[in-house]
Design a protein around this motif. Structure first.
Motif, PDB file in Angstrom:
ATOM      1  N   PHE B 208      12.324   2.709   1.979  1.00  0.00           N
ATOM      2  CA  PHE B 208      12.057   1.352   2.344  1.00  0.00           C
ATOM      3  C   PHE B 208      10.888   1.097   3.342  1.00  0.00           C
ATOM      4  N   PHE B 209      11.214   1.857   4.539  1.00  0.00           N
ATOM      5  CA  PHE B 209      10.180   1.956   5.570  1.00  0.00           C
ATOM      6  C   PHE B 209       8.607   2.064   5.120  1.00  0.00           C
ATOM      7  N   ALA B 210       8.585   3.070   4.395  1.00  0.00           N
ATOM      8  CA  ALA B 210       7.342   3.430   3.710  1.00  0.00           C
ATOM      9  C   ALA B 210       6.830   2.254   3.158  1.00  0.00           C
ATOM     10  N   PHE B 211       7.588   1.766   2.318  1.00  0.00           N
ATOM     11  CA  PHE B 211       7.148   0.410   1.461  1.00  0.00           C
ATOM     12  C   PHE B 211       6.644  -0.729   2.340  1.00  0.00           C
ATOM     13  N   LYS B 212       7.352  -0.810   3.572  1.00  0.00           N
ATOM     14  CA  LYS B 212       7.141  -1.793   4.658  1.00  0.00           C
ATOM     15  C   LYS B 212       5.937  -1.634   5.138  1.00  0.00           C
ATOM     16  N   THR B 213       5.657  -0.541   5.625  1.00  0.00           N
ATOM     17  CA  THR B 213       4.346  -0.194   6.384  1.00  0.00           C
ATOM     18  C   THR B 213       3.328  -0.281   5.234  1.00  0.00           C
ATOM     19  N   TYR B 214       3.289  -0.036   4.100  1.00  0.00           N
ATOM     20  CA  TYR B 214       2.441   0.004   2.953  1.00  0.00           C
ATOM     21  C   TYR B 214       2.062  -1.175   2.813  1.00  0.00           C
ATOM     22  N   PHE B 215       2.983  -2.119   2.626  1.00  0.00           N
ATOM     23  CA  PHE B 215       2.619  -3.612   2.334  1.00  0.00           C
ATOM     24  C   PHE B 215       1.868  -4.103   3.506  1.00  0.00           C
ATOM     25  N   PHE B 216       2.211  -4.003   4.980  1.00  0.00           N
ATOM     26  CA  PHE B 216       1.411  -4.614   5.912  1.00  0.00           C
ATOM     27  C   PHE B 216       0.067  -3.814   6.056  1.00  0.00           C
ATOM     28  N   ALA B 217       0.073  -2.707   5.626  1.00  0.00           N
ATOM     29  CA  ALA B 217      -1.523  -1.866   5.867  1.00  0.00           C
ATOM     30  C   ALA B 217      -2.263  -2.630   4.761  1.00  0.00           C
ATOM     31  N   LEU B 218      -1.794  -2.891   3.499  1.00  0.00           N
ATOM     32  CA  LEU B 218      -2.354  -3.379   2.485  1.00  0.00           C
ATOM     33  C   LEU B 218      -2.916  -4.931   2.495  1.00  0.00           C
ATOM     34  N   LEU B 219      -1.950  -5.606   3.207  1.00  0.00           N
ATOM     35  CA  LEU B 219      -2.163  -6.956   3.578  1.00  0.00           C
ATOM     36  C   LEU B 219      -3.168  -6.924   4.659  1.00  0.00           C
ATOM     37  N   PHE B 220      -3.368  -6.224   5.767  1.00  0.00           N
ATOM     38  CA  PHE B 220      -4.215  -6.287   6.738  1.00  0.00           C
ATOM     39  C   PHE B 220      -5.529  -5.657   5.932  1.00  0.00           C
ATOM     40  N   ALA B 221      -5.528  -4.840   5.340  1.00  0.00           N
ATOM     41  CA  ALA B 221      -6.821  -4.389   4.582  1.00  0.00           C
ATOM     42  C   ALA B 221      -7.430  -5.560   3.809  1.00  0.00           C
ATOM     43  N   ARG B 222      -6.596  -6.102   3.065  1.00  0.00           N
ATOM     44  CA  ARG B 222      -7.392  -6.914   1.894  1.00  0.00           C
ATOM     45  C   ARG B 222      -7.525  -8.403   2.778  1.00  0.00           C
ATOM     46  N   THR B 223      -6.796  -8.618   3.687  1.00  0.00           N
ATOM     47  CA  THR B 223      -7.031  -9.981   4.421  1.00  0.00           C
ATOM     48  C   THR B 223      -8.617  -9.663   5.146  1.00  0.00           C
ATOM     49  N   ARG B 224      -8.754  -8.758   5.764  1.00  0.00           N
ATOM     50  CA  ARG B 224      -9.932  -8.185   6.619  1.00  0.00           C
ATOM     51  C   ARG B 224     -10.984  -8.457   5.586  1.00  0.00           C
ATOM     52  N   ASN B 225     -10.727  -7.985   4.469  1.00  0.00           N
ATOM     53  CA  ASN B 225     -12.064  -7.720   3.535  1.00  0.00           C
ATOM     54  C   ASN B 225     -12.477  -9.396   3.161  1.00  0.00           C
ATOM     55  N   ALA B 226     -11.368 -10.226   2.634  1.00  0.00           N
ATOM     56  CA  ALA B 226     -11.510 -11.295   2.181  1.00  0.00           C
ATOM     57  C   ALA B 226     -12.292 -12.342   3.130  1.00  0.00           C
ATOM     58  N   LEU B 227     -11.579 -11.983   4.461  1.00  0.00           N
ATOM     59  CA  LEU B 227     -12.185 -12.632   5.722  1.00  0.00           C
ATOM     60  C   LEU B 227     -13.458 -12.522   5.831  1.00  0.00           C
ATOM     61  N   LEU B 228     -14.006 -11.325   5.683  1.00  0.00           N
ATOM     62  CA  LEU B 228     -15.405 -10.781   6.140  1.00  0.00           C
ATOM     63  C   LEU B 228     -16.509 -11.514   5.044  1.00  0.00           C
ATOM     64  N   SER B 229     -15.867 -11.376   3.882  1.00  0.00           N
ATOM     65  CA  SER B 229     -16.559 -12.104   2.630  1.00  0.00           C
ATOM     66  C   SER B 229     -16.678 -13.525   2.918  1.00  0.00           C
ATOM     67  N   ARG B 230     -15.539 -14.244   3.451  1.00  0.00           N
ATOM     68  CA  ARG B 230     -15.608 -15.664   3.516  1.00  0.00           C
ATOM     69  C   ARG B 230     -16.475 -16.154   4.482  1.00  0.00           C
ATOM     70  N   GLU B 231     -16.343 -15.220   5.787  1.00  0.00           N
ATOM     71  CA  GLU B 231     -17.150 -15.518   7.050  1.00  0.00           C
ATOM     72  C   GLU B 231     -18.651 -14.957   7.059  1.00  0.00           C
TER      73      GLU B 231
END
Lengths: 152, 243
Positions: B208-231
């Protein structure tokens, strides 16, 4: 908070409350359609139209399972501890089928009051335990592990 | 509400999320390796399901995360609706993709378990149906988001669906208690006496904790990429690119 944001916040709150109330009313109205199965007591109480197909759920009564001469037909009693109904089923039973197990059967009641099932599904309960513990419990209590509500 | 603007400013978000991304990725690696080894090799088989019980160690965390991700998405939707924070709008879209994946994983692992245990891949009981509705909600949010030329308009429309759909979360959770379902009731959340031994609960919680950290890692990585491309045309992205 600016008036503009306050206005948007009210919009969000109204949206959630509105849809929440609508969903609650809809679910409440369809209450009986949302039941996956009926219990033997509900059948006895006449809550179900028994002239059509429905699903019946309950525990297989210990010692009630009988195999018929044709080798593929099984009959057993399903109970919810208050009432019980005899079920007859022709076909392969799921692996988890056993006495004391929760079962959901789909079918119709015939004129003799026997439930003729066309499909039998096993309902797994929320208890998990290693086989050694189940054996130990059975040896200690002499009963089926499922009837013991708590595991350590 | 000053902190929303501070942590949500694209430039500052990119900075603080970078540190967290490293920590979360490392945690995910450790927890996932430990959890999978414990769940698939050390933990005992079940007295009724035997080895099939191991599907639970993937199924239950993905089902929990499918609901958790929705709450994250809806919260980001609220921030996007009221404060019009660009980062929150991106989080809505990115968590919709991750959430849809968790939901699909929960549904597929559940079906693979259902066939040998129940005797059917799929039944239309309240729990299974409401989880399928969750998948449609995620897909709907994604569809609306990308239906507009202007991503900011799309985010506004998608946020409304994300917020409204949050009603489905308590329905999924309580479906097994409100209605007769084929799906079993809760095992773990009966905190006074969970109906599983520690030898099974421990690997489940690690997963459960592995899934949770995985989710946030994935969310941050994806959001950072999308943000760079948008900005990409702004000065702070240019500065990063020059470094």
């Amino acid at each position: 908070m600016t008036p503009k944001r306050k206005q948007r916040m009210i919009f969000v709150i109204v949206l959630v409350v509105g849809f929440g109330a609508a969903t609650a009313l809809a679910l409440f109205a369809f209450q009986s359609n949302l039941l996956y199965f009926y219990s033997p007591s509900q059948i006895e109480a006449g809550e179900v139209a028994t002239d059509q197909m429905f699903r019946l759920g309950g525990l297989v009564v210990e010692g009630s399972v009988a195999r018929h001469a044709d080798g593929v037909t099984t009959s057993f009693d399903l109970t919810d501890t208050a009432d019980s109904i005899t079920v007859s089923y022709t076909g392969l039973l799921p692996d988890l089928f056993r006495e004391g197990q929760g079962i959901v059967a789909q079918g119709k009641i015939n004129t003799d009051g026997v439930f003729i099932a066309q499909e039998v599904l096993a309902k797994h309960d929320e208890n998990y335990m290693p086989p050694e513990l189940a054996e130990a419990l059975q040896a200690a209590g002499g009963s089926h592990p499922e009837s013991i509500p708590k595991t350590q | 509400m000053h902190f929303i603007h501070k942590y949500g400013s694209p430039n500052y978000f990119y900075q603080w999320s970078g540190t967290w991304l490293k920590i979360l990725s490392a945690l995910t690696l450790i927890l996932m390796a430990l959890g999978l080894y414990w769940a698939l090799i050390i933990s005992p088989p079940d007295y009724q399901q035997s080895e099939t019980v191991r599907i639970m160690y993937i199924h239950v965390p993905s089902a929990w995360m499918s609901m958790f991700t929705y709450v994250v998405m809806a919260s980001a939707g609220v921030v996007a609706m009221i404060w019009r924070i660009k980062v929150a709008e991106i989080v809505v879209a990115q968590s919709a993709i991750i959430g849809a994946s968790f939901t699909l994983l929960a549904l597929v692992t559940g079906m693979l378990w259902g066939k040998p245990m129940w005797g059917a891949y799929w039944v239309w009981d309240a729990r299974l149906t409401s989880e399928l509705v969750l998948l449609f909600l995620y897909v709907g949010v994604l569809a609306i988001y990308s239906a507009y030329e202007d991503p900011r308009t799309g985010a506004k429309a998608a946020s409304i669906l994300a917020i409204v759909g949050v009603i489905n979360i308590p329905i999924i959770h309580y479906s097994v208690e409100w209605w007769n379902t084929l799906h079993q009731g809760p095992t773990v959340t009966k905190f006074d006496s969970p109906s599983a031994p520690l030898s099974m609960l421990t690997p489940l919680f690690i997963m459960f904790f592995a899934f949770k950290t995985y989710f946030f890692a994935l969310l941050f990585a994806r959001t950072r990429n999308a943000l760079l491309s948008r900005e990409r045309h702004t000065s702070w992205v240019q500065e990063i690119l020059e470094k």
